[in-house]
Design an enzyme around this catalytic site. Structure first.
Site, PDB file in Angstrom:
ATOM      1  N   THR A 242      -7.100   6.316  -1.413  1.00 52.81           N
ATOM      2  CA  THR A 242      -8.369   5.610  -1.234  1.00 52.81           C
ATOM      3  C   THR A 242      -9.041   6.009   0.083  1.00 52.81           C
ATOM      4  O   THR A 242     -10.256   6.109   0.153  1.00 52.81           O
ATOM      5  CB  THR A 242      -8.129   4.076  -1.220  1.00 52.81           C
ATOM      6  OG1 THR A 242      -7.237   3.754  -2.272  1.00 52.81           O
ATOM      7  CG2 THR A 242      -9.414   3.309  -1.401  1.00 52.81           C
TER       8      THR A 242
ATOM      9  N   ARG B 279      -2.440   9.567   3.818  1.00 48.18           N
ATOM     10  CA  ARG B 279      -1.728   8.577   4.624  1.00 48.18           C
ATOM     11  C   ARG B 279      -0.244   8.658   4.306  1.00 48.18           C
ATOM     12  O   ARG B 279       0.150   8.473   3.155  1.00 48.18           O
ATOM     13  CB  ARG B 279      -2.280   7.183   4.298  1.00 48.18           C
ATOM     14  CG  ARG B 279      -1.864   6.141   5.292  1.00 48.18           C
ATOM     15  CD  ARG B 279      -2.480   4.821   4.968  1.00 48.18           C
ATOM     16  NE  ARG B 279      -3.923   4.781   5.150  1.00 48.18           N
ATOM     17  CZ  ARG B 279      -4.634   3.662   5.015  1.00 48.18           C
ATOM     18  NH1 ARG B 279      -4.048   2.542   4.674  1.00 48.18           N
ATOM     19  NH2 ARG B 279      -5.934   3.683   5.199  1.00 48.18           N
TER      20      ARG B 279
ATOM     21  N   SER C 237      -5.432   3.451   9.288  1.00 51.76           N
ATOM     22  CA  SER C 237      -6.145   2.176   9.237  1.00 51.76           C
ATOM     23  C   SER C 237      -5.286   1.023   9.752  1.00 51.76           C
ATOM     24  O   SER C 237      -4.848   1.028  10.879  1.00 51.76           O
ATOM     25  CB  SER C 237      -6.652   1.929   7.828  1.00 51.76           C
ATOM     26  OG  SER C 237      -7.483   0.799   7.803  1.00 51.76           O
ATOM     27  N   HIS C 238      -5.001   0.066   8.878  1.00 50.99           N
ATOM     28  CA  HIS C 238      -4.294  -1.148   9.273  1.00 50.99           C
ATOM     29  C   HIS C 238      -2.786  -1.016   9.140  1.00 50.99           C
ATOM     30  O   HIS C 238      -2.062  -1.971   9.373  1.00 50.99           O
ATOM     31  CB  HIS C 238      -4.796  -2.291   8.400  1.00 50.99           C
ATOM     32  CG  HIS C 238      -4.790  -1.902   6.953  1.00 50.99           C
ATOM     33  ND1 HIS C 238      -5.773  -1.122   6.414  1.00 50.99           N
ATOM     34  CD2 HIS C 238      -3.900  -2.123   5.983  1.00 50.99           C
ATOM     35  CE1 HIS C 238      -5.485  -0.878   5.152  1.00 50.99           C
ATOM     36  NE2 HIS C 238      -4.358  -1.480   4.854  1.00 50.99           N
TER      37      HIS C 238
ATOM     38  N   LYS D 192      -8.277  11.289   7.793  1.00 55.17           N
ATOM     39  CA  LYS D 192      -9.409  11.057   6.900  1.00 55.17           C
ATOM     40  C   LYS D 192     -10.453  12.136   7.169  1.00 55.17           C
ATOM     41  O   LYS D 192     -10.768  12.421   8.321  1.00 55.17           O
ATOM     42  CB  LYS D 192     -10.036   9.681   7.177  1.00 55.17           C
ATOM     43  CG  LYS D 192      -9.050   8.533   7.029  1.00 55.17           C
ATOM     44  CD  LYS D 192      -9.754   7.184   6.991  1.00 55.17           C
ATOM     45  CE  LYS D 192     -10.194   6.708   8.348  1.00 55.17           C
ATOM     46  NZ  LYS D 192     -10.801   5.361   8.291  1.00 55.17           N
TER      47      LYS D 192
ATOM     48  N   ASP E 157      -9.178  -4.222  12.575  1.00 57.46           N
ATOM     49  CA  ASP E 157      -7.933  -3.532  12.238  1.00 57.46           C
ATOM     50  C   ASP E 157      -7.700  -2.300  13.115  1.00 57.46           C
ATOM     51  O   ASP E 157      -8.454  -2.034  14.054  1.00 57.46           O
ATOM     52  CB  ASP E 157      -7.925  -3.148  10.757  1.00 57.46           C
ATOM     53  CG  ASP E 157      -8.849  -1.990  10.459  1.00 57.46           C
ATOM     54  OD1 ASP E 157      -9.871  -1.853  11.164  1.00 57.46           O
ATOM     55  OD2 ASP E 157      -8.566  -1.210   9.524  1.00 57.46           O
TER      56      ASP E 157
ATOM     57  N   ASP F 184      -8.185   0.934  13.016  1.00 53.39           N
ATOM     58  CA  ASP F 184      -9.237   1.912  13.308  1.00 53.39           C
ATOM     59  C   ASP F 184     -10.625   1.274  13.422  1.00 53.39           C
ATOM     60  O   ASP F 184     -11.627   1.979  13.493  1.00 53.39           O
ATOM     61  CB  ASP F 184      -9.247   3.026  12.259  1.00 53.39           C
ATOM     62  CG  ASP F 184      -9.539   2.508  10.867  1.00 53.39           C
ATOM     63  OD1 ASP F 184      -9.197   1.346  10.576  1.00 53.39           O
ATOM     64  OD2 ASP F 184     -10.107   3.262  10.059  1.00 53.39           O
TER      65      ASP F 184
ATOM     66  N   ASP G  56     -12.547  -0.615  11.389  1.00 53.73           N
ATOM     67  CA  ASP G  56     -13.555  -0.753  10.337  1.00 53.73           C
ATOM     68  C   ASP G  56     -13.456  -2.082   9.585  1.00 53.73           C
ATOM     69  O   ASP G  56     -14.387  -2.462   8.879  1.00 53.73           O
ATOM     70  CB  ASP G  56     -13.560   0.445   9.369  1.00 53.73           C
ATOM     71  CG  ASP G  56     -12.219   0.700   8.722  1.00 53.73           C
ATOM     72  OD1 ASP G  56     -11.265  -0.048   9.010  1.00 53.73           O
ATOM     73  OD2 ASP G  56     -12.127   1.661   7.935  1.00 53.73           O
ATOM     74  N   ARG G  57     -12.350  -2.798   9.754  1.00 53.56           N
ATOM     75  CA  ARG G  57     -12.236  -4.103   9.066  1.00 53.56           C
ATOM     76  C   ARG G  57     -12.522  -5.253  10.020  1.00 53.56           C
ATOM     77  O   ARG G  57     -12.346  -5.116  11.232  1.00 53.56           O
ATOM     78  CB  ARG G  57     -10.820  -4.296   8.538  1.00 53.56           C
ATOM     79  CG  ARG G  57     -10.473  -3.346   7.434  1.00 53.56           C
ATOM     80  CD  ARG G  57      -9.120  -3.694   6.854  1.00 53.56           C
ATOM     81  NE  ARG G  57      -8.893  -2.859   5.677  1.00 53.56           N
ATOM     82  CZ  ARG G  57      -7.950  -3.067   4.789  1.00 53.56           C
ATOM     83  NH1 ARG G  57      -7.117  -4.071   4.938  1.00 53.56           N
ATOM     84  NH2 ARG G  57      -7.829  -2.268   3.737  1.00 53.56           N
TER      85      ARG G  57
ATOM     86  N   THR H 281     -13.390   0.324  -5.855  1.00 51.24           N
ATOM     87  CA  THR H 281     -12.816   0.090  -4.529  1.00 51.24           C
ATOM     88  C   THR H 281     -12.909   1.350  -3.660  1.00 51.24           C
ATOM     89  O   THR H 281     -12.674   2.449  -4.146  1.00 51.24           O
ATOM     90  CB  THR H 281     -11.342  -0.301  -4.709  1.00 51.24           C
ATOM     91  OG1 THR H 281     -11.301  -1.508  -5.446  1.00 51.24           O
ATOM     92  CG2 THR H 281     -10.648  -0.505  -3.375  1.00 51.24           C
TER      93      THR H 281
ATOM     94  N   GLU I 176     -16.576  -5.198   0.911  1.00 50.41           N
ATOM     95  CA  GLU I 176     -15.411  -5.335   0.045  1.00 50.41           C
ATOM     96  C   GLU I 176     -14.656  -6.602   0.408  1.00 50.41           C
ATOM     97  O   GLU I 176     -14.699  -7.047   1.554  1.00 50.41           O
ATOM     98  CB  GLU I 176     -14.471  -4.148   0.241  1.00 50.41           C
ATOM     99  CG  GLU I 176     -15.043  -2.821  -0.166  1.00 50.41           C
ATOM    100  CD  GLU I 176     -13.958  -1.758  -0.200  1.00 50.41           C
ATOM    101  OE1 GLU I 176     -13.390  -1.544  -1.276  1.00 50.41           O
ATOM    102  OE2 GLU I 176     -13.660  -1.163   0.845  1.00 50.41           O
ATOM    103  N   GLU I 177     -13.910  -7.102  -0.559  1.00 51.64           N
ATOM    104  CA  GLU I 177     -13.106  -8.305  -0.306  1.00 51.64           C
ATOM    105  C   GLU I 177     -12.003  -8.050   0.722  1.00 51.64           C
ATOM    106  O   GLU I 177     -11.460  -8.978   1.285  1.00 51.64           O
ATOM    107  CB  GLU I 177     -12.488  -8.824  -1.610  1.00 51.64           C
ATOM    108  CG  GLU I 177     -11.828  -7.791  -2.511  1.00 51.64           C
ATOM    109  CD  GLU I 177     -10.613  -7.102  -1.946  1.00 51.64           C
ATOM    110  OE1 GLU I 177      -9.814  -7.789  -1.311  1.00 51.64           O
ATOM    111  OE2 GLU I 177     -10.476  -5.889  -2.158  1.00 51.64           O
ATOM    112  N   SER I 178     -11.691  -6.786   0.956  1.00 51.71           N
ATOM    113  CA  SER I 178     -10.583  -6.419   1.834  1.00 51.71           C
ATOM    114  C   SER I 178     -11.026  -6.371   3.298  1.00 51.71           C
ATOM    115  O   SER I 178     -10.636  -5.477   4.030  1.00 51.71           O
ATOM    116  CB  SER I 178     -10.012  -5.082   1.392  1.00 51.71           C
ATOM    117  OG  SER I 178     -11.054  -4.121   1.284  1.00 51.71           O
TER     118      SER I 178
ATOM    119  N   LYS J 225     -17.399   1.241   6.810  1.00 47.63           N
ATOM    120  CA  LYS J 225     -17.455  -0.174   7.134  1.00 47.63           C
ATOM    121  C   LYS J 225     -17.260  -0.320   8.635  1.00 47.63           C
ATOM    122  O   LYS J 225     -16.742   0.588   9.288  1.00 47.63           O
ATOM    123  CB  LYS J 225     -16.434  -0.959   6.338  1.00 47.63           C
ATOM    124  CG  LYS J 225     -15.013  -0.477   6.466  1.00 47.63           C
ATOM    125  CD  LYS J 225     -14.149  -1.196   5.429  1.00 47.63           C
ATOM    126  CE  LYS J 225     -12.722  -0.684   5.449  1.00 47.63           C
ATOM    127  NZ  LYS J 225     -12.303  -0.074   4.200  1.00 47.63           N
TER     128      LYS J 225
ATOM    129  N   ARG K 211      -2.127  -5.644  -6.570  1.00 45.64           N
ATOM    130  CA  ARG K 211      -3.079  -6.630  -6.086  1.00 45.64           C
ATOM    131  C   ARG K 211      -3.603  -7.436  -7.277  1.00 45.64           C
ATOM    132  O   ARG K 211      -3.983  -6.864  -8.300  1.00 45.64           O
ATOM    133  CB  ARG K 211      -4.262  -5.962  -5.381  1.00 45.64           C
ATOM    134  CG  ARG K 211      -3.852  -5.003  -4.265  1.00 45.64           C
ATOM    135  CD  ARG K 211      -4.986  -4.786  -3.288  1.00 45.64           C
ATOM    136  NE  ARG K 211      -4.747  -3.673  -2.387  1.00 45.64           N
ATOM    137  CZ  ARG K 211      -3.925  -3.708  -1.330  1.00 45.64           C
ATOM    138  NH1 ARG K 211      -3.243  -4.794  -1.064  1.00 45.64           N
ATOM    139  NH2 ARG K 211      -3.782  -2.650  -0.558  1.00 45.64           N
TER     140      ARG K 211
END
Ligand code: G1P
Ligand code: ZN
Length: 551
Positions: free
Chosen positions: A25, A29, A120-121, A133, A285, A287, A289-290, A352, A371-373, A384, A504
């Site tokens: 996604t 990673r 990321s997280h 990425k 998070d 990096d 973005d969240r 997603t 996004e919900e995440s 994001k 999920r």
């Protein structure tokens, strides 16, 4: 002064290509250990440099979230970029660059793209994860056509090109250096991003809010947003020292899991949800973005957050003229759809992952997306953006001068409430996850018309998306059970995990403004939770009594 020292290029042969470099996604990673396998990182970079358009003579941005492996990777990428004829490499002091700031740098310097070093997280450190990425010229994650081509290139690779014996880059302060024929610019990774935020938000209004009785707690989780948040919140906006917690980026994030949710950012959650000490809390998070948004004794569900930003956008200078449209990922609740309908703007439902928003943003069809995440963003960049969401909320709070909980209550009173929860079953055996998933998929055609949680299944499908801009089709994006009263359950397998598989389960039901708006979401969704376990045999097949993470 930059001196052009000729440095020989070397062709390294690989005895066999790496077969496990399929980007998920958000990029490639894997464990830090795997990235330390000789030639592993180099192989993926070689494939990327062969596929990205415009590499020879182009500008490339490189930086990362500061996790273990960040500096080494920047050195490798710089030497490989020089060997591939990149004219100019832009990197940052300490190699620290958040994903949103990277997106902005790419756009600002008209780069051909960027390499963002982050998982990321996911936890970092020698025992944690690392990631690469690849972003394109628009500043966003590359489309599937490019990631597929990169993967295909890794499958056939017999070697790579790198500068030999090049001096190590000095990253400690801004400078201009030369690596072979390539110019290297080390810039402050925070400056340009801060300038962009100042253009979008009313810093004076936020500063005035923070001067009053408005204590804020921001948790950078020892990850990349520390320097950004400290400069903006404590520096420019005048919040007291200590507002930013865990603000120094560490290679292993202090041993933590830099994911801003109620499980992994529980210290912050307890401060806000268990006391009246703070008016506003937020975390980002690894990096950057969240984002997670909290008020006093109030957790803002990310799906609701996007809806609130949409409904209040014109209070913010950067969006004062209104929104072209909005988009949300399929598993995100329909809270934003209801607002968009009232505003008379388009609302898109995408698969997603941020890359699907890119085309809509580039085409000017949408202004906000999320996004919900815990991901929210806008057309200011093509990723994001965690701190952007925090500032957006602060700007709204500065204008409305109401507690977060009241803003939520008023929002639901006007638009109704989408009770929403995501249950994650992490690191389960891959066989169990795929077995469960494929079984429900096979059952699906026969489920339509059947009873489910006291309702009827109106549609059962595997979500597919035709991009309205380029017509490309993306299928297999999650199993949906849509019920006759507008509620739904979605099953999806994660594309970002590095251990086993992650299932999920997304649960959602809608209550109109006249209904009961103040239930606990887990109770409001209780019948859906029981029904999906009965249908998919989640507990039995995963061997887990409860989810790892509940949002
Ligand atoms: C997760 C989130 C998804 C997000 C991605 C990258 O992916 O669910 O919304 O875009 O991380 O941050 P998943 O693990 O579900 O594939
Ligand atoms: Zn992230």
């Amino acid at each position: 002064m930059a001196v052009n020292v000729p440095v020989p290029t070397r062709q390294i042969s690989l005895s066999a290509p790496f077969r496990d470099q399929k980007p998920g996604t958000s990029g490639l990673r894997k464990s830090s250990k795997q990235f330390e396998t000789p030639h592993y990182l180099e192989s993926f970079i070689e494939a990327s440099l062969r596929v990205l358009p415009g590499v020879a003579g182009g500008t490339l941005v490189v930086g990362g979230d500061g996790r273990y492996g960040n500096r080494r990777a920047i050195g490798v990428i710089a030497r490989m970029a020089a060997a591939h004829g990149v004219a100019r490499l832009i990197t940052t002091t300490g190699g620290i660059l958040s994903t949103p700031a990277a997106s902005h740098l790419i756009r600002q310097h008209q780069a051909i793209g960027g390499v963002i070093l982050s998982a990321s997280h996911n936890p970092g450190g020698p025992e944690g994860d690392f990631g690469v990425k690849i972003n394109g010229a628009n500043g966003g994650p590359t489309p599937e056509s490019i990631t597929d081509a990169i993967y295909a290139a890794t499958q056939q690779l017999d070697g790579y090109c790198i500068l030999e014996d090049a001096p190590e880059l000095a990253l400690d302060q801004p400078s201009s250096q030369q690596l072979g024929a390539m110019a290297v610019h080390v810039v402050d990774g925070v400056d340009d991003y801060v300038t962009l935020m100042q253009k979008l938000f009313d810093f004076d209004a936020i500063a005035a809010l923070l001067k009053g009785d408005f204590p804020v707690a921001f948790d950078a989780m020892h990850a990349v947003t520390g320097p950004y948040a400290t400069r903006i919140l404590e520096g420019l906006l005048g919040a007291p020292a200590g507002t930013v917690r865990n603000g120094t980026p560490l290679e292993d994030f202090g041993g933590g899991h830099p994911d801003p949710n109620l499980t992994y950012a529980h210290e912050l959650a307890e401060l806000l949800l268990g006391s009246d000490a703070y008016r506003f809390g937020a975390a980002c998070d690894g990096d950057g973005d969240r984002n997670m948004i909290l008020g006093t004794r109030c957790f803002v569900n990310p799906s609701d957050s996007l809806a609130v930003l949409t409904a209040n956008a014109t209070l913010v200078p950067g969006y004062a003229d209104g929104l072209a449209g909005v988009a949300r990922s399929m598993p995100t609740s329909a809270a934003t759809d209801v607002v968009a309908k009232q505003l008379g703007i388009a609302c898109y439902e995408t698969p997603t992952g941020w890359k699907f928003f890119g085309n809509l943003l580039d085409a000017g069809r949408i202004t906000l997306c999320g996004e919900e995440s815990f991901g929210t963003g806008s057309n200011h960049i093509r990723e994001k953006d965690g701190l952007w969401a925090v500032l957006f909320w602060l700007n709204i709070l500065a204008k409305r001068r109401e507690p977060v909980a009241q803003i939520m209550a008023e929002h639901w009173g006007r638009f109704g409430r989408h009770y929403y929860s995501r249950h994650d079953y992490e690191a389960i055996a891959s066989d169990a996850a795929h077995g469960l998933y494929n079984r429900v998929k096979e059952m699906q055609p026969g489920l339509v018309g059947q009873a489910f949680a006291g309702r009827t299944i109106a549609t059962a499908d595997d979500f597919a998306y035709t991009d309205p801009v380029d017509g490309s089709l993306t299928s297999g994006q999650g199993l949906r059970l849509l019920l006759n009263d507008g509620s739904r359950v979605v099953l999806r397998l994660s594309g970002t995990g590095t251990q086993g598989a992650t299932l999920r389960v997304y649960l959602e039901s809608y209550v109109p403004p006249s209904g009961n708006l103040s239930q606990d979401p887990q109770l409001a969704l209780g019948d859906l939770i029981t029904a999906i376990d009965g249908l998919a045999e989640i507990k039995r097949r995963t061997g887990m009594e409860r989810p790892t993470v509940i949002t």
